[in-house]
Structures are given as C-alpha cells and as structure tokens.
Design an enzyme around this catalytic site. Structure first.
Site, PDB file in Angstrom:
ATOM      1  N   TYR A  57       0.831  -1.219   0.000  1.00  8.86           N
ATOM      2  CA  TYR A  57       0.000   0.000   0.000  1.00  8.86           C
ATOM      3  C   TYR A  57       0.859   1.259   0.000  1.00  8.86           C
ATOM      4  O   TYR A  57       0.481   2.281  -0.575  1.00  8.86           O
ATOM      5  CB  TYR A  57      -0.976  -0.033   1.188  1.00  8.86           C
ATOM      6  CG  TYR A  57      -2.093  -1.032   0.960  1.00  8.86           C
ATOM      7  CD1 TYR A  57      -2.045  -2.318   1.503  1.00  8.86           C
ATOM      8  CD2 TYR A  57      -3.165  -0.721   0.121  1.00  8.86           C
ATOM      9  CE1 TYR A  57      -3.027  -3.252   1.247  1.00  8.86           C
ATOM     10  CE2 TYR A  57      -4.169  -1.648  -0.149  1.00  8.86           C
ATOM     11  CZ  TYR A  57      -4.091  -2.919   0.410  1.00  8.86           C
ATOM     12  OH  TYR A  57      -5.066  -3.858   0.128  1.00  8.86           O
ATOM     13  N   ASN A  95     -13.243   2.393  -5.528  1.00 10.83           N
ATOM     14  CA  ASN A  95     -11.841   2.794  -5.632  1.00 10.83           C
ATOM     15  C   ASN A  95     -11.358   3.404  -4.319  1.00 10.83           C
ATOM     16  O   ASN A  95     -12.127   4.041  -3.593  1.00 10.83           O
ATOM     17  CB  ASN A  95     -11.662   3.823  -6.761  1.00 10.83           C
ATOM     18  CG  ASN A  95     -12.089   3.256  -8.107  1.00 10.83           C
ATOM     19  OD1 ASN A  95     -12.143   2.040  -8.288  1.00 10.83           O
ATOM     20  ND2 ASN A  95     -12.433   4.121  -9.040  1.00 10.83           N
ATOM     21  N   HIS A 112     -14.969   0.691  -0.232  1.00  5.64           N
ATOM     22  CA  HIS A 112     -13.811  -0.193   0.035  1.00  5.64           C
ATOM     23  C   HIS A 112     -12.698   0.541   0.766  1.00  5.64           C
ATOM     24  O   HIS A 112     -11.563   0.075   0.811  1.00  5.64           O
ATOM     25  CB  HIS A 112     -13.274  -0.790  -1.279  1.00  5.64           C
ATOM     26  CG  HIS A 112     -14.198  -1.801  -1.880  1.00  5.64           C
ATOM     27  ND1 HIS A 112     -14.054  -2.277  -3.158  1.00  5.64           N
ATOM     28  CD2 HIS A 112     -15.295  -2.422  -1.370  1.00  5.64           C
ATOM     29  CE1 HIS A 112     -15.010  -3.157  -3.407  1.00  5.64           C
ATOM     30  NE2 HIS A 112     -15.792  -3.252  -2.347  1.00  5.64           N
TER      31      HIS A 112
HETATM   32  N1  APR Z   1     -12.731   3.067 -19.316  1.00  2.67           N
HETATM   33  C1  APR Z   1     -13.782   2.356 -18.823  1.00  2.67           C
HETATM   34  N2  APR Z   1     -13.671   1.114 -18.301  1.00  2.67           N
HETATM   35  C2  APR Z   1     -12.442   0.580 -18.276  1.00  2.67           C
HETATM   36  C3  APR Z   1     -11.296   1.240 -18.780  1.00  2.67           C
HETATM   37  C4  APR Z   1     -11.481   2.542 -19.311  1.00  2.67           C
HETATM   38  N3  APR Z   1     -10.456   3.261 -19.803  1.00  2.67           N
HETATM   39  N4  APR Z   1     -10.217   0.424 -18.620  1.00  2.67           N
HETATM   40  C5  APR Z   1     -10.673  -0.712 -18.036  1.00  2.67           C
HETATM   41  N5  APR Z   1     -12.006  -0.630 -17.842  1.00  2.67           N
HETATM   42  C6  APR Z   1     -12.907  -1.612 -17.225  1.00  2.67           C
HETATM   43  C7  APR Z   1     -12.593  -3.055 -17.515  1.00  2.67           C
HETATM   44  O1  APR Z   1     -13.239  -3.459 -18.707  1.00  2.67           O
HETATM   45  C8  APR Z   1     -13.177  -3.762 -16.280  1.00  2.67           C
HETATM   46  O2  APR Z   1     -14.545  -4.056 -16.493  1.00  2.67           O
HETATM   47  O3  APR Z   1     -12.748  -1.472 -15.831  1.00  2.67           O
HETATM   48  C9  APR Z   1     -13.071  -2.710 -15.180  1.00  2.67           C
HETATM   49  C10 APR Z   1     -11.994  -2.997 -14.167  1.00  2.67           C
HETATM   50  O4  APR Z   1     -12.360  -4.165 -13.473  1.00  2.67           O
HETATM   51  P1  APR Z   1     -11.506  -4.611 -12.191  1.00  2.67           P
HETATM   52  O5  APR Z   1     -10.057  -4.514 -12.513  1.00  2.67           O
HETATM   53  O6  APR Z   1     -12.073  -5.909 -11.718  1.00  2.67           O
HETATM   54  O7  APR Z   1     -11.773  -3.459 -11.114  1.00  2.67           O
HETATM   55  P2  APR Z   1     -13.047  -3.301 -10.179  1.00  2.67           P
HETATM   56  O8  APR Z   1     -14.286  -3.798 -10.860  1.00  2.67           O
HETATM   57  O9  APR Z   1     -13.041  -1.918  -9.675  1.00  2.67           O
HETATM   58  O10 APR Z   1     -12.707  -4.306  -8.940  1.00  2.67           O
HETATM   59  C11 APR Z   1     -13.623  -4.313  -7.871  1.00  2.67           C
HETATM   60  O11 APR Z   1     -12.136  -5.756  -6.627  1.00  2.67           O
HETATM   61  O12 APR Z   1     -10.017  -6.267  -6.028  1.00  2.67           O
HETATM   62  C12 APR Z   1     -11.172  -5.678  -5.584  1.00  2.67           C
HETATM   63  O13 APR Z   1     -11.312  -4.017  -3.969  1.00  2.67           O
HETATM   64  C13 APR Z   1     -10.925  -4.226  -5.281  1.00  2.67           C
HETATM   65  O14 APR Z   1     -12.436  -2.383  -5.589  1.00  2.67           O
HETATM   66  C14 APR Z   1     -11.846  -3.498  -6.246  1.00  2.67           C
HETATM   67  C15 APR Z   1     -12.884  -4.551  -6.580  1.00  2.67           C
END
Ligand code: APR
Length: 242
Positions: A57, A95, A112
């Site tokens: 972190y 986020n 989160h």
């Molecule tokens: N614009 C829009 N969407 C995007 C872009 C972009 N430029 N780049 C990537 N994405 C999308 C991807 O297609 C995917 O669906 O963002 C999403 C990212 O997914 P994850 O990496 O799984 O992130 P997230 O959904 O926020 O994860 C949820 O998981 O690990 C835990 O606590 C952590 O808050 C996080 C939670």
C-alpha cells in the site's frame, strides 16, 4: 411529462481511474496479475506478513500522490453532474484513490475504504495518512504502536456505508455502473437490487461488458473519458431515459 432528474446512484470501479494512470485489478497486467490478493488484500495476509502488506500500500500511496496522477474528464463529468443536480446524486466508489474528490465530487462514499487514510487496529480511529505507513507508527488517538493499517476493506471484511447505499439503491430512478468488472460482491449485486423494483433505469458504461452486463437496460461500451462526459451531457439535457 417533466424529465426525471434523480435520484441517481453511480457506482465506479478501477476502470474510471485507468486513463488517469492507475492500474485496474483484473485487466491484462492489472494488480492481481502482479501480486496475489491473498497475500496483500486479506486480514490473513496482513497477520502473516504486515511489512509486506504495508509496502504494497505504501507503493500505491506514493504512486497516487505522484505529480503525474490527476482526475480525468470522466471524474470531472461526474462532479459536474453533482454540481448541477445537487443532492439527487450519490457517488459510490469501490476505488481507494482520491480522484473523485480532487475532481470536486462531495456526495461520495468509499465502500472499500481510502488509500490516504490509516485505521487503528486497537481503537479503530481513522486518520488521514499521506506518507509511508509502517509497523512502528503510533496511533495519535490511543497511543498504540504498530497497530495502524491502511483504511482499506480487504476480502472477507464488510464494505463501508452499506445501509446508506442500500437505502439509496431502493430509492433511485437511475443506477449507473462505470468501469467495474462486476466480479466483487456486494457491489456486483447492486444492479440486481435496483432491478427488483423494476422502475429505475440502469446503465453500464464500461470498456468491456462486465459480468452483470445482461442485467443492465443500457450498455455503453468505450473508454470512460469518452463515454462518461457524453452520458452526463445527455442527462443534463434530456433527464433520465425511460
Ligand atoms: N474506461 C472504462 N472502463 C475501463 C477502462 C477505461 N479506460 N479500462 C478498463 N475498464 C474496465 C474493464 O473493462 C473492467 O470491467 O474497468 C473494469 C476494471 O475491473 P476490475 O479490474 O475488476 O476493477 P473493479 O471492478 O473496480 O474491482 C472491484 O475488486 O479487487 C477488488 O477491492 C478491489 O475495488 C476493487 C474490486
């Protein structure tokens, strides 16, 4: 009939911060492809090796505070929507970065937790924390040493503000999910919660369809800096679709 202007609940995920230079978790090269979440994002991982977790972190906190990371036009568009539609808008983010705040959003819940805060494992006080966090740091509230951890919700822990979020979901006329893969509950279940009542409009704005894409009435595919400003402009001009 007057255009509907709310209430709106907007859920964001790592995808909205991607174009600001912050990694997502599950995309190609994402954080969970670089390090095992069991080692750095669980209470068990922290108990096993607190120094390793603090370092993980600390790296992300230093990165976030670097001078190249700033809000993008998607963060700014959501802040403009809140300015124009006031208390009708609630932003719920998964986020832990502060880019929504820096863009001007105020009606904002970090379900989160937040990378720029630390929590005491002894007295549970939460402190703003913008430097490295180590196992020797002292809690200003209770004096305990070595009990401070990132104020981040780990896997297996309960997300924050859930009662307030569920209440807002049950009242909203529009639910938007932006830049989230829809893989982590409870956030991944919010769209089903909204659909159960049947009258709210639901929209997913994502680079790739998320796991729950079939549950959304509207899918807008593309990069957040393209899709979010355009969607906000449409809302401000025509109100909520449907
Ligand atoms: N614009 C829009 N969407 C995007 C872009 C972009 N430029 N780049 C990537 N994405 C999308 C991807 O297609 C995917 O669906 O963002 C999403 C990212 O997914 P994850 O990496 O799984 O992130 P997230 O959904 O926020 O994860 C949820 O998981 O690990 C835990 O606590 C952590 O808050 C996080 C939670």
């Amino acid at each position: 009939m007057a255009a509907r202007t709310g209430p709106i609940v907007i859920l964001t995920g790592a995808g909205i911060s991607k174009e600001s230079g912050l990694d997502t978790f599950r995309c190609e090269g994402g954080i969970w492809h670089q390090v095992r979440l069991e080692d750095v994002a669980t209470p068990e991982g922290f108990a096993r090796d607190p120094t390793r977790v603090q370092a993980f972190y600390n790296d992300r906190r230093r990165g976030l505070l670097g001078d190249t990371i700033r809000p993008n036009t998607a963060h700014e568009a959501l802040a403009r929507l809140e300015r124009d539609w006031g208390d009708q808008v609630l932003l719920v983010t998964q986020n832990i970065d502060d880019l929504h705040e820096r863009a001007g959003s105020e009606s904002l819940l970090h379900m989160h937790g937040e990378l720029l805060k630390a929590r005491c494992g002894h007295c549970h006080a939460v402190h703003v924390w913008r430097t490295d966090l180590g196992t020797g740091d002292v809690c200003e509230a209770c004096g305990a040493e070595g009990r401070l951890r990132p104020h981040v919700v780990w896997f297996g822990e309960i997300p924050l503000y859930m009662e307030q979020i569920m209440d807002a979901l049950n009242r909203c006329a529009l639910f938007m999910a932006i830049g989230t893969s829809g893989t982590v509950y409870p956030a991944a279940g919010f769209v089903a919660e909204v659909r159960e009542r049947g009258w709210a409009h639901t929209a997913e704005l994502n680079m790739e369809p998320g796991h729950g894409a079939s549950l959304f009435a509207e899918i807008v595919q593309g990069a957040a800096t393209q899709t979010v400003p355009a969607y906000v402009e449409r809302l401000l001009a025509d109100g909520i679709p449907g």
